[in-house]
Design a protein around this motif. Structure first.
Motif, PDB file in Angstrom:
ATOM      1  N   ALA A  18      -0.805   0.571 -10.302  1.00  0.00           N
ATOM      2  CA  ALA A  18      -1.265   1.923  -9.948  1.00  0.00           C
ATOM      3  C   ALA A  18      -1.524   2.034  -8.454  1.00  0.00           C
ATOM      4  O   ALA A  18      -1.193   3.046  -7.825  1.00  0.00           O
ATOM      5  CB  ALA A  18      -2.525   2.283 -10.733  1.00  0.00           C
ATOM      6  N   ALA A  19      -2.095   0.998  -7.864  1.00  0.00           N
ATOM      7  CA  ALA A  19      -2.361   1.009  -6.426  1.00  0.00           C
ATOM      8  C   ALA A  19      -1.051   1.004  -5.641  1.00  0.00           C
ATOM      9  O   ALA A  19      -0.949   1.636  -4.578  1.00  0.00           O
ATOM     10  CB  ALA A  19      -3.221  -0.194  -6.041  1.00  0.00           C
ATOM     11  N   GLU A  22       0.406   4.484  -5.714  1.00  0.00           N
ATOM     12  CA  GLU A  22      -0.342   5.336  -4.794  1.00  0.00           C
ATOM     13  C   GLU A  22       0.087   5.078  -3.353  1.00  0.00           C
ATOM     14  O   GLU A  22       0.254   6.012  -2.565  1.00  0.00           O
ATOM     15  CB  GLU A  22      -1.844   5.073  -4.946  1.00  0.00           C
ATOM     16  N   ALA A  25       3.417   6.701  -2.749  1.00  0.00           N
ATOM     17  CA  ALA A  25       3.273   8.160  -2.641  1.00  0.00           C
ATOM     18  C   ALA A  25       2.786   8.548  -1.245  1.00  0.00           C
ATOM     19  O   ALA A  25       3.270   9.524  -0.652  1.00  0.00           O
ATOM     20  CB  ALA A  25       2.305   8.667  -3.702  1.00  0.00           C
ATOM     21  N   ARG A  26       1.862   7.786  -0.715  1.00  0.00           N
ATOM     22  CA  ARG A  26       1.357   8.089   0.631  1.00  0.00           C
ATOM     23  C   ARG A  26       2.417   7.808   1.683  1.00  0.00           C
ATOM     24  O   ARG A  26       2.539   8.541   2.665  1.00  0.00           O
ATOM     25  CB  ARG A  26       0.089   7.273   0.897  1.00  0.00           C
ATOM     26  N   GLU A 195      -7.721  -0.710  -5.639  1.00  0.00           N
ATOM     27  CA  GLU A 195      -8.102   0.150  -6.761  1.00  0.00           C
ATOM     28  C   GLU A 195      -9.301   1.036  -6.430  1.00  0.00           C
ATOM     29  O   GLU A 195      -9.475   2.086  -7.058  1.00  0.00           O
ATOM     30  CB  GLU A 195      -8.430  -0.697  -8.006  1.00  0.00           C
ATOM     31  N   LEU A 198      -8.808   4.707  -5.785  1.00  0.00           N
ATOM     32  CA  LEU A 198      -8.316   5.477  -6.929  1.00  0.00           C
ATOM     33  C   LEU A 198      -9.437   6.283  -7.574  1.00  0.00           C
ATOM     34  O   LEU A 198      -9.177   7.260  -8.285  1.00  0.00           O
ATOM     35  CB  LEU A 198      -7.676   4.548  -7.969  1.00  0.00           C
ATOM     36  N   ASP A 214      -4.335   3.378   2.811  1.00  0.00           N
ATOM     37  CA  ASP A 214      -3.928   4.570   3.540  1.00  0.00           C
ATOM     38  C   ASP A 214      -3.511   4.211   4.965  1.00  0.00           C
ATOM     39  O   ASP A 214      -2.489   4.681   5.467  1.00  0.00           O
ATOM     40  CB  ASP A 214      -5.072   5.577   3.562  1.00  0.00           C
TER      41      ASP A 214
END
Length: 235
Positions: A18-19, A22, A25-26, A195, A198, A214
């Motif tokens: 999941a991380a 993410e 996506a960034r 995580e 999130l 990020d």
């Protein structure tokens, strides 16, 4: 614009999945693009079969080295790894692939230093805490960690997130851990596990919260597009 000359990014992912999603996506969101061809080429190995680096005696380093070598063989020119604790194997990964790795721990420690804080609270596993302690000390900063019992509870919360639980209770537990660090003297917070963001962001805590994932995504865009220098390749 055209990114025909941009570098290909190799991502060592799956820690956790999941991380990694993410992070990807960034990476896409931070890339200025008017069409598909303007985006960075990314080769990602989302490998949840890599041994749990939080487990005693983990042999994750060898698997990560193999992943890095395969990414290089597939065409990657620079590597990123959206996992804090796994950066303990950064040297091995770079030697195995011959490629530079964008250092997420360094980015977060530098961001913490820029705030002017003297002590950074880190929400992370023990391996990540060790890395951050060294990186922060190199910048004349101290690290604030959770007390042992709270650290154990943090790991329980962390694995709830890994299981897919992003609900209110998990967010509240993470807020309590962040407040514990603030009460212990932290002047800035670092999300030392990928995580953590999130379920937690700046709006949920009383201190500035630095998100290393990020920062990593932003730096990878800059490096791959040639706006920022390539990290030093291994000797």
């Amino acid at each position: 614009m055209s990114n025909d000359t941009s570098l290909t990014l190799g991502v060592l992912g799956g820690m956790g999945p999941a991380a990694t999603v993410e992070f990807l996506a960034r990476l896409q969101a931070y890339t200025p693009a008017e069409k598909d061809q303007d985006h960075i080429r990314v080769i990602a190995d989302i490998n949840p079969r890599a041994p749990d680096h939080n487990a005693p005696g983990s042999q994750a380093g060898g698997v990560l080295a193999e992943m890095a070598g395969a990414l290089q063989g597939a065409g990657a020119q620079v590597l990123a790894m959206p996992c804090n604790t796994a950066h303990a194997h950064a040297d091995l990964i770079q030697r195995a692939s011959g490629l530079p790795l964008v250092d997420m721990i360094g980015l977060a420690a530098e961001a913490a230093a820029r705030t002017g804080a003297a002590r950074a609270g880190v929400l992370g596993a023990k391996g990540a805490l060790k890395l951050y302690r060294e990186y922060l000390a190199a910048r004349a900063m101290g690290l604030v960690a959770l007390p042992p019992e709270a650290q154990e509870q943090f790991m329980v919360t962390l694995y709830r997130i890994k299981s897919g639980d992003l609900g209110h209770d998990v967010k509240r537990e993470m807020q309590v851990h962040a407040e514990t660090l603030r009460a212990a003297g932290a002047e800035v917070l670092i999300a030392g596990c990928t995580e953590v963001p999130l379920v937690l962001d700046d709006r949920d805590v009383k201190l500035e919260l630095i998100d290393p994932g990020d920062l990593l995504a932003r730096r990878c865009v800059g490096v791959c597009l040639g706006w920022e220098p390539l990290p030093h390749a291994p000797a």
